[in-house]
Design a protein around this motif. Structure first.
Motif, PDB file in Angstrom:
ATOM      1  N   TYR A  74       0.839  -1.124   0.123  1.00  0.00           N
ATOM      2  CA  TYR A  74      -0.024   0.132  -0.135  1.00  0.00           C
ATOM      3  C   TYR A  74       0.918   1.262   0.055  1.00  0.00           C
ATOM      4  CZ  TYR A  74      -4.020   2.745   1.077  1.00  0.00           C
ATOM      5  OH  TYR A  74      -5.148   3.693   1.178  1.00  0.00           O
ATOM      6  N   PHE A  75       0.806   2.106  -0.999  1.00  0.00           N
ATOM      7  CA  PHE A  75       1.677   3.096  -1.143  1.00  0.00           C
ATOM      8  C   PHE A  75       0.805   4.532  -0.750  1.00  0.00           C
ATOM      9  CE2 PHE A  75       3.619   0.192  -3.806  1.00  0.00           C
ATOM     10  CZ  PHE A  75       5.103   0.511  -3.877  1.00  0.00           C
ATOM     11  N   LYS A  90      -5.287   8.342   6.788  1.00  0.00           N
ATOM     12  CA  LYS A  90      -4.718   7.705   5.379  1.00  0.00           C
ATOM     13  C   LYS A  90      -4.104   6.196   6.202  1.00  0.00           C
ATOM     14  CE  LYS A  90      -5.763  10.785   2.620  1.00  0.00           C
ATOM     15  NZ  LYS A  90      -6.762  10.794   1.619  1.00  0.00           N
ATOM     16  N   VAL A  91      -3.537   6.257   7.218  1.00  0.00           N
ATOM     17  CA  VAL A  91      -2.926   5.163   7.573  1.00  0.00           C
ATOM     18  C   VAL A  91      -3.766   4.203   8.228  1.00  0.00           C
ATOM     19  CG1 VAL A  91      -1.282   3.986   9.287  1.00  0.00           C
ATOM     20  CG2 VAL A  91      -0.557   6.150   8.069  1.00  0.00           C
ATOM     21  N   ASP A 134      -6.886  -0.884   6.903  1.00  0.00           N
ATOM     22  CA  ASP A 134      -8.235  -1.648   6.481  1.00  0.00           C
ATOM     23  C   ASP A 134      -7.912  -2.354   5.158  1.00  0.00           C
ATOM     24  OD1 ASP A 134      -9.514  -0.519   8.667  1.00  0.00           O
ATOM     25  OD2 ASP A 134     -10.480   1.087   7.689  1.00  0.00           O
ATOM     26  N   TYR A 135      -7.316  -1.687   4.177  1.00  0.00           N
ATOM     27  CA  TYR A 135      -6.914  -2.497   2.803  1.00  0.00           C
ATOM     28  C   TYR A 135      -5.985  -3.664   3.404  1.00  0.00           C
ATOM     29  CZ  TYR A 135      -4.307  -3.338  -1.346  1.00  0.00           C
ATOM     30  OH  TYR A 135      -3.519  -3.981  -2.402  1.00  0.00           O
ATOM     31  N   LEU A 136      -4.845  -3.601   4.177  1.00  0.00           N
ATOM     32  CA  LEU A 136      -4.333  -4.784   4.422  1.00  0.00           C
ATOM     33  C   LEU A 136      -5.040  -5.729   5.035  1.00  0.00           C
ATOM     34  CD1 LEU A 136      -0.650  -3.146   5.539  1.00  0.00           C
ATOM     35  CD2 LEU A 136      -1.301  -4.126   3.260  1.00  0.00           C
ATOM     36  N   CYS A 157      -8.319  -6.308   4.407  1.00  0.00           N
ATOM     37  CA  CYS A 157      -9.110  -7.054   3.517  1.00  0.00           C
ATOM     38  C   CYS A 157      -8.413  -7.947   2.544  1.00  0.00           C
ATOM     39  CB  CYS A 157     -10.005  -5.847   2.490  1.00  0.00           C
ATOM     40  SG  CYS A 157     -10.890  -5.001   3.560  1.00  0.00           S
ATOM     41  N   LEU A 158      -6.929  -7.391   2.389  1.00  0.00           N
ATOM     42  CA  LEU A 158      -6.203  -8.302   1.500  1.00  0.00           C
ATOM     43  C   LEU A 158      -5.907  -9.492   2.145  1.00  0.00           C
ATOM     44  CD1 LEU A 158      -4.465  -8.205  -0.977  1.00  0.00           C
ATOM     45  CD2 LEU A 158      -2.660  -7.256   0.081  1.00  0.00           C
ATOM     46  N   ARG A 159      -5.748  -9.576   3.414  1.00  0.00           N
ATOM     47  CA  ARG A 159      -5.190 -10.878   4.463  1.00  0.00           C
ATOM     48  C   ARG A 159      -6.422 -11.635   4.273  1.00  0.00           C
ATOM     49  NH1 ARG A 159      -1.606  -8.138   9.057  1.00  0.00           N
ATOM     50  NH2 ARG A 159       0.463  -7.871   7.994  1.00  0.00           N
ATOM     51  N   ASN A 160      -7.752 -10.899   4.601  1.00  0.00           N
ATOM     52  CA  ASN A 160      -8.983 -11.896   4.297  1.00  0.00           C
ATOM     53  C   ASN A 160      -8.853 -12.557   2.954  1.00  0.00           C
ATOM     54  OD1 ASN A 160      -9.495 -11.338   7.243  1.00  0.00           O
ATOM     55  ND2 ASN A 160     -10.944  -9.483   6.618  1.00  0.00           N
ATOM     56  N   LYS A 161      -8.699 -11.572   2.077  1.00  0.00           N
ATOM     57  CA  LYS A 161      -9.010 -12.517   0.738  1.00  0.00           C
ATOM     58  C   LYS A 161      -7.989 -13.479   0.444  1.00  0.00           C
ATOM     59  CE  LYS A 161      -8.474 -11.129  -4.162  1.00  0.00           C
ATOM     60  NZ  LYS A 161      -8.079  -9.880  -5.117  1.00  0.00           N
ATOM     61  N   ARG A 162      -6.593 -13.244   0.890  1.00  0.00           N
ATOM     62  CA  ARG A 162      -5.404 -14.492   0.887  1.00  0.00           C
ATOM     63  C   ARG A 162      -6.066 -15.622   1.587  1.00  0.00           C
ATOM     64  NH1 ARG A 162      -0.434 -10.279   2.089  1.00  0.00           N
ATOM     65  NH2 ARG A 162      -0.057  -9.506  -0.151  1.00  0.00           N
TER      66      ARG A 162
END
Length: 532
Positions: free
Chosen positions: A78-79, A115-116, A121-123, A125-130
């Protein structure tokens, strides 16, 4: 902890960002720092940060160039870019590179925290997706062998009716527009001969997996070792307008497998191969042909193709599949007269269709072989398959009357062997069940529970129990309980109520009635008369 990289050429800016995040996110982050784009790329390559806060305007490799390089290494990081208002045009370029968010300088504390949080939250969701992807993959890997086993069973038995086998094919990613069967048996020599029973099961599984993995590199296939003593493979092939060439390729592939298995496991295998057939439903034919080939021991080769067994002469354009199924059912019912009539009719029909006694003889051989193989698969080789060997090589037997006579004799032998095996099997089942009852008579041992223990249906269990034991299940259980109750009463092992419970009854009054009916005396009278 989450790795977070702060890339900014100003140390004071890096410290300000770090301090705000440390104060608001406790010990959530493992902070990394870079003072230019090159360092940011190097740190990203080695440390793999999940969140990257990147200043755009840095000496040397600027933020935009660094982001493009890091995205190649860490496409899911995430940038968040930092930019002064004057350089907002660069921020827009960065956003086109897939950057998630940006912050304007001078830095606003609340904006940074927000922003952080979005990054976290993005991470999440990404981990849940993985996690879901891994769970899906795990379920697939668990289900795949189960589906393979089920599909192999369907093909082996030709039981396609009412089964959505197309869904199985789709799940496994295989079509079987053209395919063939390969059956692999392990010879009792070399490393296999020195292995105990459990070791043989494990070795067979390992060899099956090894062969499946090897074949999967060459094409698509399914395999099982669950329903047969051998390893079964159904392989998909491309149609090339040349079945002879495909046959040679199948044989060469089997030879390669045999060599690799010998090298890898120090065991020797024999392979039976069926012909290539069109469509998954006709793979049943290829399976039967492979079974004929592997069990035809007069062909002294480790790889045996069905065509080679019959000298390149297939049985003919017509094969009496319907008669074969009826004949097998009749033999299982041990009806010799009906079985002979079905076989005779099948040979008449085969001769009428093909007009050739040699082809009719080959059909007779294949039909009997298929039936013997089917019986042996479910009854542990009860019929000696060598029963047909002399007949195969007898050239004078290729006349219709001799074919029928041979079939009648073989059917008689098969039924005799099957009948003896059935009785032995039934005796073994009842022996296991009575042993179980004698150990658990004091429990709630219902007929259903014991039938489940010996792995047969309650109806069939009840039927053969009376046939073999000479009395019904409930009479046997009652007798065992009462015999034990008598011994307890004789040796004063408790009062009548306690003994009632100890032999499996819940009602002392009912126990007393049953006891008197069986023994002729009430428990009280019996105890007074026979106790020590």
């Amino acid at each position: 902890m989450i790795k977070l990289l702060i890339a900014d050429d100003e140390q004071i800016e890096r410290r300000a960002v770090k301090m705000v995040l440390e104060n608001n996110f406790a010990e959530m982050f493992d902070f990394l720092e870079a003072k230019n784009g090159r360092q940011a790329i190097e740190i990203s390559d080695t440390q793999k940060p999940e969140i990257i806060i990147m200043d755009i305007k840095m000496p040397g490799i600027n933020g935009i160039e660094a982001i493009k390089e890091i995205k190649k290494l860490l496409p899911e990081s995430y940038f968040i870019i930092l930019t002064a208002y004057d350089y907002f045009v660069y921020a827009k370029e960065a956003m086109e590179c897939g950057i998630k968010d940006y912050l304007l300088k001078p830095l606003n504390r609340e904006d940074l925290i927000a922003k952080v949080r979005e990054a976290l939250d993005y991470l999440k969701c990404l981990r849940n997706k993985r996690k879901k992807q891994l769970e899906t993959k795990e379920r697939f890997n668990i289900l795949k062998p189960i589906v393979q086993n089920e599909l192999c069973y369907i093909i082996m038995n030709g039981s396609f009716e009412g089964i959505d086998y197309e869904s199985y094919l789709k799940f496994l990613g295989i079509k079987f527009e053209f395919g063939y069967a390969m059956i692999i048996g392990i010879k009792d020599k070399y490393g296999y001969a020195d292995t105990d029973e459990i070791g043989r099961i494990e070795l067979k599984r390992d060899i099956k997996d090894f062969i499946y993995d090897y074949l999967s590199m060459c094409g698509r296939c399914i395999s099982t070792s669950l329903y047969t003593r051998d390893i079964l493979i159904f392989a998909e092939v491309d149609y090339r307008d040349n079945f002879y060439k495909t046959k040679l390729e199948c044989i060469e592939l089997a030879r390669t497998i045999a060599s690799k298995v010998k090298e890898r496991f120090n065991v020797s295998i024999v392979v039976g191969i069926g012909r290539v057939h069109k469509g998954v439903e006709r793979l049943t034919i290829s399976y039967n042909e492979a079974m004929v080939a592997i069990n035809y021991e007069d062909v002294d080769m480790r790889v045996r193709h069905y065509d080679d067994v019959f000298n390149g002469q297939p049985a003919g354009g017509y094969y009496p599949f319907d008669y074969e199924k009826r004949l097998l059912n009749s033999i299982y019912r041990e009806d010799y007269v009906e079985s002979c009539e079905i076989f005779s009719s099948a040979m008449d029909r085969a001769y009428d269709e093909n007009g050739d006694e040699i082809k009719t003889k080959n059909i007779a051989i294949q039909m009997i072989l298929n039936i013997i193989i089917s019986i042996n698969e479910s009854a542990e080789n009860v019929v000696d398959i060598r029963i047909i060997n002399d007949y195969v090589n007898d050239e004078e037997s290729a006349i219709l009357s001799a074919i029928k006579k041979w079939g009648q004799n073989v059917i008689h032998s098969i039924i005799d062997a099957l009948s003896a095996r059935h009785m032995d099997s039934q005796r073994e089942i009842i022996k296991r069940s009575t042993d179980y009852i004698e150990k658990h008579y004091m429990e709630d041992v219902t007929l259903d529970k014991v039938a489940n223990y010996v792995c047969i249906s309650p109806y069939y269990f009840s039927k053969i129990f009376k046939k073999v034991a000479g009395e019904s299940y409930i009479d046997y259980l009652t007798r065992i309980r009462i015999e034990n109750a008598k011994e307890m009463l004789k040796t004063n092992m408790g009062n009548i109520k306690e003994i009632c419970y100890n032999v499996g009854y819940n009602d002392p009054n009912y126990f007393s009635r049953v006891f008197k009916k069986v023994v002729g005396l009430s428990p009280t009278d019996f105890k007074e008369k026979f106790s020590c």
